[in-house]
Design an enzyme around this catalytic site. Structure first.
Site, mmCIF file in Angstrom:
data_model
loop_
_atom_site.group_PDB
_atom_site.id
_atom_site.type_symbol
_atom_site.label_atom_id
_atom_site.label_comp_id
_atom_site.label_asym_id
_atom_site.label_seq_id
_atom_site.Cartn_x
_atom_site.Cartn_y
_atom_site.Cartn_z
ATOM 1 N N ASP A 73 0.827 -1.214 0.000
ATOM 2 C CA ASP A 73 0.000 0.000 0.000
ATOM 3 C C ASP A 73 0.860 1.262 0.000
ATOM 4 O O ASP A 73 1.945 1.276 0.584
ATOM 5 C CB ASP A 73 -0.901 -0.030 1.245
ATOM 6 C CG ASP A 73 -2.080 0.899 1.108
ATOM 7 O OD1 ASP A 73 -2.286 1.463 0.013
ATOM 8 O OD2 ASP A 73 -2.808 1.068 2.095
ATOM 9 N N HIS A 99 2.878 3.199 -8.975
ATOM 10 C CA HIS A 99 2.749 1.745 -9.173
ATOM 11 C C HIS A 99 4.001 1.175 -9.845
ATOM 12 O O HIS A 99 4.435 0.075 -9.539
ATOM 13 C CB HIS A 99 1.509 1.428 -10.014
ATOM 14 C CG HIS A 99 0.223 1.755 -9.314
ATOM 15 N ND1 HIS A 99 -0.012 1.417 -8.000
ATOM 16 C CD2 HIS A 99 -0.883 2.411 -9.732
ATOM 17 C CE1 HIS A 99 -1.220 1.838 -7.649
ATOM 18 N NE2 HIS A 99 -1.765 2.443 -8.675
ATOM 19 N N LEU A 119 11.244 -20.751 -3.879
ATOM 20 C CA LEU A 119 10.236 -19.835 -3.343
ATOM 21 C C LEU A 119 8.935 -19.941 -4.130
ATOM 22 O O LEU A 119 8.949 -19.948 -5.364
ATOM 23 C CB LEU A 119 10.754 -18.389 -3.440
ATOM 24 C CG LEU A 119 9.726 -17.294 -3.114
ATOM 25 C CD1 LEU A 119 9.438 -17.237 -1.618
ATOM 26 C CD2 LEU A 119 10.200 -15.935 -3.607
HETATM 27 C C1 FPP Z 1 -1.833 0.111 -3.405
HETATM 28 O O1 FPP Z 1 -1.369 1.448 -3.411
HETATM 29 C C2 FPP Z 1 -1.332 -0.628 -4.559
HETATM 30 C C3 FPP Z 1 -2.087 -1.237 -5.531
HETATM 31 C C4 FPP Z 1 -3.565 -1.249 -5.530
HETATM 32 C C5 FPP Z 1 -1.476 -1.908 -6.683
HETATM 33 C C6 FPP Z 1 -0.235 -2.691 -6.420
HETATM 34 C C7 FPP Z 1 0.531 -2.792 -7.668
HETATM 35 C C8 FPP Z 1 1.886 -2.842 -7.777
HETATM 36 C C9 FPP Z 1 2.820 -2.908 -6.628
HETATM 37 C C10 FPP Z 1 2.548 -2.797 -9.113
HETATM 38 C C11 FPP Z 1 2.348 -3.898 -10.048
HETATM 39 C C12 FPP Z 1 2.204 -5.257 -9.471
HETATM 40 C C13 FPP Z 1 2.801 -6.351 -9.981
HETATM 41 C C14 FPP Z 1 2.503 -7.705 -9.429
HETATM 42 C C15 FPP Z 1 3.750 -6.246 -11.085
HETATM 43 P P1 FPP Z 1 -2.432 2.621 -3.558
HETATM 44 O O2 FPP Z 1 -2.572 2.969 -4.984
HETATM 45 O O3 FPP Z 1 -3.713 2.234 -2.881
HETATM 46 O O4 FPP Z 1 -1.729 3.787 -2.770
HETATM 47 P P2 FPP Z 1 -2.443 4.977 -1.998
HETATM 48 O O5 FPP Z 1 -3.234 4.357 -0.872
HETATM 49 O O6 FPP Z 1 -1.291 5.792 -1.504
HETATM 50 O O7 FPP Z 1 -3.294 5.695 -2.990
#
Ligand code: FPP
Length: 233
Positions: free
Chosen positions: A17, A34, A128
């Site tokens: 997050d 992201h 893993l």
């Molecule tokens: C949460 O941060 C993150 C996500 C909903 C997406 C996670 C995706 C990645 C780490 C990148 C791609 C993944 C892979 C497997 C290649 P948020 O957007 O909710 O952050 P915020 O709460 O600060 O808005």
């Protein structure tokens, strides 16, 4: 304090997050967050492998994330494709086995095809086990499991059989759950499986979550006393 190699958690689950806030702090679009989150993930997978963690499960896209803008959603799927393109060979070389949790087959065709390739390439690997939760929701998973068992005599629906009907069949429950960015919620992640997991919350935003942060979280886990509902020994 040093890590105890005898008490490395077998299964670590992560809610990645804070990508959006990381980008906002830098005046960048959310997708740049992201992208940085994807880079952080690459390092964490390597570190988890080196530490001897057997299962790593990451929350990449929830059943609720469809509420985000079409641009952000398609951007995350593009990153997923990019991740497989850039990492699959190395994951395979490192004997990592990829698996996916959730209704990932309902994603657009391009990421589904790429993920199928990752599954097929790594299916016989014994290192893993890297589980990616995609279009995943804990309640959705529990409902699907309940439906799949609904024809069975009630007394035959045991905890073991229920667990075996979940997407995580055969995977031990997480010992440690990490959530970054200061949010203190489970957000529909591994609801059944986290019954006795230890939770470590950190204010670090996911793109800044380094291999040293993973070590720190495991150290904190090793300081906990796990009783599974029993009494202190
Ligand atoms: C949460 O941060 C993150 C996500 C909903 C997406 C996670 C995706 C990645 C780490 C990148 C791609 C993944 C892979 C497997 C290649 P948020 O957007 O909710 O952050 P915020 O709460 O600060 O808005």
């Amino acid at each position: 304090m040093q890590l105890d190699p005898e008490r490395i958690p077998a299964h670590v689950a992560i809610v990645m997050d804070g990508n959006g806030r990381w980008a906002k702090q830098r005046g960048l679009p959310r997708l740049a967050g992201h992208r940085a989150g994807m880079d952080a993930l690459k390092e964490i997978v390597k570190k988890a492998d080196q530490m001897g963690i057997r299962h790593l499960t990451v929350y990449a896209f929830s059943t609720e994330n469809w509420k985000r803008s079409a641009e952000e959603v398609s951007g995350i799927f593009r990153l997923l494709i990019l991740y497989v393109d850039s990492e699959l060979a190395e994951l395979h070389r490192n004997n990592v086995r990829v698996s996916i949790l959730g209704r990932w087959r309902e994603l657009p065709a391009a990421p589904v095809k790429k993920l199928e390739k990752a599954l097929e390439t790594t299916k016989n690997n014994s290192g893993l086990q890297f589980h990616i939760a995609l279009n995943y929701g804990g309640r959705d998973e529990i409902l699907r499991a309940a439906r799949s068992l609904s024809g069975q005599p009630p007394e035959e629906i045991t905890e073991e059989r229920f667990s075996a009907a979940l997407d995580t069949a055969g995977i031990p429950d997480p010992d440690l759950l990490i959530r970054t960015s200061g949010e203190l919620r489970l957000s529909n992640y591994l609801l059944w499986q986290c019954a006795y997991s230890e939770f470590v919350f950190t204010d670090t935003l996911w793109p800044d979550f380094s291999p040293a942060c993973l070590e720190q979280a495991v150290l904190e886990y090793q300081g906990r006393e796990r009783r599974f509902g029993g009494r202190k020994q």
